[in-house]
Design a protein around this motif. Structure first.
Motif, PDB file in Angstrom:
ATOM      1  N   SER A 190       0.849  -1.130  -0.003  1.00  0.00           N
ATOM      2  CA  SER A 190       0.135  -0.075  -0.068  1.00  0.00           C
ATOM      3  C   SER A 190       0.735   1.262  -0.143  1.00  0.00           C
ATOM      4  O   SER A 190       2.027   1.384   0.500  1.00  0.00           O
ATOM      5  CB  SER A 190      -1.069   0.006   1.093  1.00  0.00           C
ATOM      6  OG  SER A 190      -1.538   1.320   1.403  1.00  0.00           O
ATOM      7  N   ALA A 191       0.121   2.439  -0.523  1.00  0.00           N
ATOM      8  CA  ALA A 191       1.004   3.597  -0.416  1.00  0.00           C
ATOM      9  C   ALA A 191       1.096   4.186   1.096  1.00  0.00           C
ATOM     10  O   ALA A 191       1.970   5.005   1.146  1.00  0.00           O
ATOM     11  CB  ALA A 191       0.388   4.491  -1.231  1.00  0.00           C
ATOM     12  N   GLU A 192       0.416   3.409   1.850  1.00  0.00           N
ATOM     13  CA  GLU A 192       0.575   3.899   3.463  1.00  0.00           C
ATOM     14  C   GLU A 192       1.627   3.305   3.920  1.00  0.00           C
ATOM     15  O   GLU A 192       2.187   3.575   5.058  1.00  0.00           O
ATOM     16  CB  GLU A 192      -0.718   3.642   4.189  1.00  0.00           C
ATOM     17  CG  GLU A 192      -1.848   4.320   3.647  1.00  0.00           C
ATOM     18  CD  GLU A 192      -1.802   5.658   3.845  1.00  0.00           C
ATOM     19  OE1 GLU A 192      -1.195   6.157   5.017  1.00  0.00           O
ATOM     20  OE2 GLU A 192      -1.780   6.493   3.198  1.00  0.00           O
ATOM     21  N   LYS A 194       5.526   2.316   4.729  1.00  0.00           N
ATOM     22  CA  LYS A 194       6.734   3.198   4.607  1.00  0.00           C
ATOM     23  C   LYS A 194       8.231   1.831   4.811  1.00  0.00           C
ATOM     24  O   LYS A 194       8.920   1.930   3.885  1.00  0.00           O
ATOM     25  CB  LYS A 194       7.150   4.061   5.991  1.00  0.00           C
ATOM     26  CG  LYS A 194       8.175   4.608   5.830  1.00  0.00           C
ATOM     27  CD  LYS A 194       8.550   5.498   7.142  1.00  0.00           C
ATOM     28  CE  LYS A 194       9.878   6.274   7.274  1.00  0.00           C
ATOM     29  NZ  LYS A 194       9.965   7.244   8.370  1.00  0.00           N
ATOM     30  N   SER A 229       8.655   3.867  -4.314  1.00  0.00           N
ATOM     31  CA  SER A 229       7.401   4.203  -5.188  1.00  0.00           C
ATOM     32  C   SER A 229       7.060   3.111  -6.193  1.00  0.00           C
ATOM     33  O   SER A 229       5.901   2.776  -6.364  1.00  0.00           O
ATOM     34  CB  SER A 229       7.721   5.695  -5.812  1.00  0.00           C
ATOM     35  OG  SER A 229       8.690   5.372  -6.719  1.00  0.00           O
ATOM     36  N   VAL A 232       4.572   0.094  -4.908  1.00  0.00           N
ATOM     37  CA  VAL A 232       3.448   0.409  -4.582  1.00  0.00           C
ATOM     38  C   VAL A 232       2.369  -0.541  -5.518  1.00  0.00           C
ATOM     39  O   VAL A 232       2.572  -0.259  -6.700  1.00  0.00           O
ATOM     40  CB  VAL A 232       2.902   1.646  -4.290  1.00  0.00           C
ATOM     41  CG1 VAL A 232       1.314   1.989  -4.500  1.00  0.00           C
ATOM     42  CG2 VAL A 232       3.644   2.472  -3.242  1.00  0.00           C
ATOM     43  N   GLN A 261       3.591   5.487   7.141  1.00  0.00           N
ATOM     44  CA  GLN A 261       4.286   6.816   6.725  1.00  0.00           C
ATOM     45  C   GLN A 261       4.579   7.633   8.227  1.00  0.00           C
ATOM     46  O   GLN A 261       5.326   8.543   8.372  1.00  0.00           O
ATOM     47  CB  GLN A 261       3.791   7.531   5.799  1.00  0.00           C
ATOM     48  CG  GLN A 261       3.636   6.932   4.324  1.00  0.00           C
ATOM     49  CD  GLN A 261       5.012   6.708   3.840  1.00  0.00           C
ATOM     50  OE1 GLN A 261       5.883   7.288   4.104  1.00  0.00           O
ATOM     51  NE2 GLN A 261       5.009   5.835   2.666  1.00  0.00           N
TER      52      GLN A 261
END
Length: 318
Positions: A190-192, A194, A229, A232, A261
């Motif tokens: 997920s983009a969430e 980190k 990036s 993702v 993040q």
């Protein structure tokens, strides 16, 4: 399984004395206490031991051919697949003092003859340890080797008897003494997310050079991967580390943590009773990044080196 072959050749130098007039030349008789016999070990690197696969995505029932020799760390380039190791330690033990190295040499690709070991030894009985690895900071103390970092590692503790006037030619084989522990994500990044961290308890960073087994001294081990990036949306990402096989069938445990993040825990899993096996990949597949919504399981695959055909599937409750 393909192999690395080492040819060991021991031979005695012959001194030919031509006939001379004693009045013209008299040779002094040297005070020789012990005859030293030249020894040569030739290491043949013909890709006869295959590295573990290090793919970032492993589709079910489609295990690729072996490629990288070790998992790449964050910010580190993937090594050339032909570079299984870049250091060879040569350690000689006299059987009369088996716990103290008689001599030790380390060879690297910068040496003119990286794959050839030249030495000279008096007649006697010895054990010679060959250790092929990638750690520049290895420490040898007696019959114990301590590593800063454990990568793909190959080992042999070989008995040899050297006698004057004898020629010895042997083919000997190094064996892999590490297991690769791999965690494969069945969920997408997920983009969430980190970072993903592996913390291992019971991790051996030492081996007994006479057996190649991990010793009782264990250290904490941590590996962190920062998501990129381009990660993702991808699933099937793999996170792996090498470990020596503990003596007495001791097990490891791992804590897998994904942070978001804001550096808050997004997902955390405990994996107990990890049993490393020399020359095997222990592959766990399961949800690694997604917050827990229900009970789920890991699938464990134990994969042998060589054709990579033997797989054992098990369900592990969270």
């Amino acid at each position: 399984m393909k192999k690395i072959t080492i040819k060991a050749i021991a031979f005695t130098s012959l001194v030919l004395l031509c006939g001379c007039d004693r009045e013209q030349m008299e040779l002094p008789i040297p005070n020789v206490k012990e005859e030293v016999i030249p020894v040569q070990f030739t290491i043949d690197l013909r890709k006869e031991i295959l590295p573990f696969p290090g793919t970032k995505s492993i589709p079910p029932l489609n295990i690729p051919e072996p490629t990288p020799a070790r998992p790449a760390s964050e910010g580190e380039a993937t090594p050339d697949p032909e570079e299984l190791y870049n250091r060879i330690d040569y350690i000689v033990y006299d059987d009369e003092q088996p716990d103290t190295p008689l001599k030790r040499k380390q060879f690297t690709p910068q040496d003119a003859d990286f794959t050839i070991v030249y030495d000279s030894l008096p007649a006697g009985n010895y054990h010679i340890c060959f250790l092929a690895h990638q750690d520049p900071n290895i420490v040898i103390d007696g019959r114990t080797a301590t590593f800063d970092n454990v990568y793909d590692t190959f080992h042999l503790y070989h008995p040899i008897a050297i006698q004057a006037g004898e020629q010895i030619i042997e083919d000997i084989t190094l064996r892999r003494i590490v297991s690769k522990i791999e965690f494969v994500a069945s969920d997408a990044v997920s983009a969430e997310a980190k970072q993903f961290t592996i913390n291992v308890d019971g991790y051996p960073n030492q081996i007994d050079l006479s057996t190649g087994e991990g010793t009782a001294v264990h250290i904490p081990y941590q590996q962190t991967y920062l998501f990129k990036s381009e990660d993702v949306g991808k699933s099937g990402l793999s996170h792996a580390f090498f470990t020596f096989v503990p003596a007495s069938s001791a097990t490891l445990s791992a804590r897998l943590t994904t942070l978001d993040q804001q550096d808050e825990i997004r997902r955390e899993r405990e994996v107990p009773d990890i049993q490393p096996l020399a020359n095997y990949i222990i592959r766990y597949t399961g949800i690694l990044y997604t917050p827990k919504t229900s009970d789920d399981t890991f699938t464990i695959d134990i994969v042998n080196d060589g054709a990579w055909e033997e797989t054992i599937d098990k369900e592990i409750e969270e």
